[in-house]
Design a protein around this motif. Structure first.
Motif, mmCIF file in Angstrom:
data_model
loop_
_atom_site.group_PDB
_atom_site.id
_atom_site.type_symbol
_atom_site.label_atom_id
_atom_site.label_comp_id
_atom_site.label_asym_id
_atom_site.label_seq_id
_atom_site.Cartn_x
_atom_site.Cartn_y
_atom_site.Cartn_z
ATOM 1 N N GLN A 270 0.947 -1.193 -0.152
ATOM 2 C CA GLN A 270 0.043 -0.094 -0.166
ATOM 3 C C GLN A 270 0.994 1.239 -0.159
ATOM 4 O OE1 GLN A 270 -3.218 -0.113 2.716
ATOM 5 N NE2 GLN A 270 -3.284 -2.163 2.743
ATOM 6 N N GLY A 271 1.949 1.203 -0.470
ATOM 7 C CA GLY A 271 3.199 2.250 -0.441
ATOM 8 C C GLY A 271 2.763 3.238 -1.852
ATOM 9 N N HIS A 272 3.638 4.388 -1.768
ATOM 10 C CA HIS A 272 3.640 5.363 -2.832
ATOM 11 C C HIS A 272 5.089 6.028 -2.552
ATOM 12 C CE1 HIS A 272 2.345 8.039 0.162
ATOM 13 N NE2 HIS A 272 2.862 9.047 -0.474
ATOM 14 N N VAL A 273 5.798 6.241 -3.664
ATOM 15 C CA VAL A 273 6.789 7.178 -3.708
ATOM 16 C C VAL A 273 6.638 8.553 -3.526
ATOM 17 C CG1 VAL A 273 8.909 7.734 -5.082
ATOM 18 C CG2 VAL A 273 8.215 5.431 -5.075
ATOM 19 N N GLU A 274 7.503 9.085 -2.678
ATOM 20 C CA GLU A 274 7.490 10.403 -2.269
ATOM 21 C C GLU A 274 8.770 11.068 -1.865
ATOM 22 O OE1 GLU A 274 4.661 13.781 -0.050
ATOM 23 O OE2 GLU A 274 4.002 11.612 0.163
ATOM 24 N N PHE A 275 9.740 11.074 -2.602
ATOM 25 C CA PHE A 275 11.044 11.304 -2.510
ATOM 26 C C PHE A 275 11.517 12.051 -1.100
ATOM 27 C CE2 PHE A 275 11.765 9.554 -6.948
ATOM 28 C CZ PHE A 275 12.424 8.332 -6.397
ATOM 29 N N GLY A 276 10.863 13.273 -1.109
ATOM 30 C CA GLY A 276 11.306 14.352 -0.192
ATOM 31 C C GLY A 276 10.852 14.034 1.136
ATOM 32 N N VAL A 277 10.183 13.038 1.535
ATOM 33 C CA VAL A 277 9.887 12.813 2.924
ATOM 34 C C VAL A 277 11.051 12.402 3.557
ATOM 35 C CG1 VAL A 277 8.661 11.149 4.568
ATOM 36 C CG2 VAL A 277 7.763 11.875 2.224
ATOM 37 N N TYR A 278 12.010 11.795 3.375
ATOM 38 C CA TYR A 278 13.370 11.446 3.808
ATOM 39 C C TYR A 278 14.581 11.780 3.005
ATOM 40 C CZ TYR A 278 10.208 8.576 6.767
ATOM 41 O OH TYR A 278 9.451 7.876 7.775
ATOM 42 N N ALA A 279 15.748 12.093 4.033
ATOM 43 C CA ALA A 279 16.896 12.463 3.134
ATOM 44 C C ALA A 279 17.375 11.308 2.281
ATOM 45 C CB ALA A 279 17.769 12.952 4.048
ATOM 46 N N ALA A 280 17.228 10.229 2.845
ATOM 47 C CA ALA A 280 17.386 8.971 1.902
ATOM 48 C C ALA A 280 16.650 8.857 0.529
ATOM 49 C CB ALA A 280 17.211 7.627 2.773
ATOM 50 N N GLY A 281 15.632 9.371 0.543
ATOM 51 C CA GLY A 281 14.946 9.249 -0.783
ATOM 52 C C GLY A 281 15.460 10.267 -1.702
ATOM 53 N N SER A 282 15.524 11.697 -1.074
ATOM 54 C CA SER A 282 16.110 12.697 -1.799
ATOM 55 C C SER A 282 17.444 12.295 -2.604
ATOM 56 C CB SER A 282 16.246 13.770 -0.893
ATOM 57 O OG SER A 282 15.184 14.407 -0.360
ATOM 58 N N ARG A 283 18.494 11.539 -1.867
ATOM 59 C CA ARG A 283 19.798 11.315 -2.186
ATOM 60 C C ARG A 283 19.459 10.222 -3.506
ATOM 61 N NH1 ARG A 283 24.950 10.039 0.122
ATOM 62 N NH2 ARG A 283 25.767 11.183 -1.839
ATOM 63 N N LEU A 284 18.566 9.237 -3.564
ATOM 64 C CA LEU A 284 18.262 8.651 -4.500
ATOM 65 C C LEU A 284 17.605 9.289 -5.666
ATOM 66 C CD1 LEU A 284 16.648 5.144 -2.920
ATOM 67 C CD2 LEU A 284 18.806 5.339 -4.271
ATOM 68 N N GLN A 285 16.875 10.074 -5.420
ATOM 69 C CA GLN A 285 16.311 10.667 -6.539
ATOM 70 C C GLN A 285 17.321 11.621 -7.345
ATOM 71 O OE1 GLN A 285 13.689 14.120 -5.418
ATOM 72 N NE2 GLN A 285 12.551 13.892 -7.044
ATOM 73 N N GLN A 286 18.301 12.189 -6.504
ATOM 74 C CA GLN A 286 19.277 12.800 -7.291
ATOM 75 C C GLN A 286 20.225 12.161 -8.221
ATOM 76 O OE1 GLN A 286 21.504 14.422 -3.783
ATOM 77 N NE2 GLN A 286 19.653 15.664 -3.177
ATOM 78 N N THR A 287 20.019 10.833 -8.381
ATOM 79 C CA THR A 287 21.114 10.039 -9.196
ATOM 80 C C THR A 287 20.023 9.852 -10.637
ATOM 81 O OG1 THR A 287 19.587 7.880 -8.745
ATOM 82 C CG2 THR A 287 21.600 8.681 -7.484
ATOM 83 N N GLY A 288 18.832 10.709 -10.720
ATOM 84 C CA GLY A 288 18.050 10.565 -11.916
ATOM 85 C C GLY A 288 16.861 9.805 -11.699
#
Length: 331
Positions: A270-288
Motif C-alpha cells: 500500500q505504498g507510494h513514492v514521495e522522495f522528499g519525505v526522507y533524506a535517504a529518498g532525496s539522495r536516491l532521486q538525485q541520481t536521476g
C-alpha cells in the motif's frame, strides 16, 4: 455507455480453457465449441450479445507471457475490431500474468473507443462449481450492460481497473483486487498521437530490481550494464534506499548519464513514492530516478514498455512516466 451488440472474444490460453495432458493441465484449442454449448445452457444465453471468436496462436500458459505476446494481443484486438465489426472486446487470459497484461493493454490501447475486458479463471471450464463460466458470462453481461472505453478486469463478480489491478491469491476465486495504493499526481492534458492505440511498439529491455539489505553495488551494476534501457527500482517505504552507499549511488548516476531510464516505485503493498519525505529518498532521486507515485509493479513496468517501445527518448519517457495517462496514478 452503449450496450455491446457484437463482442470480439480473443482466447489466448490460460486455465479457463485448459484440458488434461500427460504432463498436467495445458492450453487446448476447441474452446469456441465448448463456449457455444455452454451458452445454450445459460438461462439468458439467447439474450447475450452476438460474438466473434479468435484464438491467439500458439495458445499459452500465461506463465510464459512475453512482451511479444502483449504486442500480438494488441494487434489481434485492433484487427478483430476492424474486420469483424465488433464494438467491444473480451480477452480470455491465464491468471498468473493477467494483471501484467491488463496493465500493458491499458497503455497499448490508449484512446481506443471500445471497451476491453480481461477475464480468466482459477479452475478450468467444466469443473463443477468452478469459476470459469461465471467469469466469462459475467464479463459478457457487463459488456451487454454497457462499459466505458478503457481496459478493465472482470473477476469473481467485480470490475477492476486494468492499470491498478493485482493478483493477491493463488488458490481462491477472488484472486484479484485493486491494490489500495495512494493515488496522487497530475493528469496528462491529452494523449499524444505518439502514444495512442494506433502507434506501433517494439520490445524493450527492462529490468526490475527490488532493494534489499545486502544488495551490493556490483550486483546492481551488473543489471544496469546488461543492456537494459530502463530499470524499475522497487524502493523501501516512500522511496528510500541505501543512500549512504556511494557505490550504489554512483552506479545509478552513471547508468542515467548513459541514457538508462531509472524509475522508482514502493515495494510496500500500500505504498507510494514521495522522495522528499526522507533524506535517504532525496539522495536516491538525485541520481536521476523518476518517481512512480502509487503505481503497481505491473503498471510501472507496462508503462515503461509502452513509452520506450513507442520510440520516446529518455527525457520524454521520464516526463510521461510521471503523468497520469489512464488512471494508473490518479483516481
Amino acid at each position: 455507455m452503449p450496450a455491446a451488440k457484437r463482442i470480439l472474444i480473443l482466447y489466448t490460453g490460460g486455465t479457463i480453457g485448459m484440458q488434461m495432458s500427460a504432463d498436467g493441465l495445458a492450453p487446448a484449442s476447441g474452446f469456441e465449441a465448448r463456449l457455444r454449448a455452454q451458452q445454450a445452457l445459460e438461462e439468458d444465453g439467447a439474450e447475450l450479445p452476438e460474438w466473434r471468436f479468435r484464438e491467439l496462436l500458439p495458445l499459452i500458459d500465461s506463465a510464459n507471457m512475453t512482451q511479444g505476446h502483449w504486442l500480438a494481443m494488441r494487434d489481434a484486438i485492433l484487427a478483430g475490431l476492424a474486420e469483424e465489426g465488433c464494438d467491444s472486446v473480451l480477452v480470455l487470459h491465464g491468471t498468473d500474468t493477467l494483471a501484467y497484461s491488463a496493465a500493458a493493454l491499458s497503455f497499448l490501447l490508449l484512446g481506443l473507443p471500445q471497451p476491453v475486458l480481461l477475464t480468466g479463471s482459477m479452475q478450468p471450464a467444466g469443473v463443477a462449481g468452478g469459476d470459469a463460466w461465471p467469469n466469462l458470462f459475467g464479463a459478457m453481461r457487463m459488456l451487454q450492460r454497457g462499459e466505458r472505453p478503457g481496459v478493465q478486469v472482470y473477476f469473481d463478480g467485480r470490475l477492476l481497473h486494468g492499470a491498478r489491478v493485482g493478483k493477491l491469491r493463488s488458490d481462491a476465486f477472488d484472486a484479484f483486487t485493486v491494490l489500495p495504493r495512494r493515488r496522487q499526481g497530475r493528469h496528462a492534458d491529452e494523449i499524444p498521437t505518439t502514444l495512442d492505440y494506433r502507434q506501433q511498439r517494439r520490445p524493450v529491455r527492462i529490468a526490475v530490481q527490488p532493494l534489499f539489505p545486502g544488495l551490493g553495488a556490483e550486483q546492481l551494476r551488473a543489471v544496469l550494464e546488461s543492456g537494459v534501457e530502463a530499470l524499475l527500482l522497487e524502493c523501501y517505504g516512500s522511496g528510500t534506499g541505501p543512500s549512504d552507499d556511494e557505490a550504489i549511488l554512483a552506479a545509478l548516476r552513471e547508468a542515467h548519464e548513459r541514457g538508462v531510464v531509472l524509475a522508482a516505485i514502493s515495494q510496500c503493498p500500500q505504498g507510494h513514492v514521495e522522495f522528499g519525505v526522507y533524506a535517504a529518498g532525496s539522495r536516491l532521486q538525485q541520481t536521476g530516478l523518476v518517481g512512480g507515485g502509487g503505481m503497481t509493479r505491473e503498471a510501472a513496468l507496462a508503462k515503461l514498455f509502452a513509452l520506450l517501445g513507442a520510440g520516446l527518448s529518455r527525457t520524454e519517457t521520464e516526463r510521461w512516466f510521471a503523468l497520469d495517462l489512464c488512471g494508473e496514478l490518479v483516481e
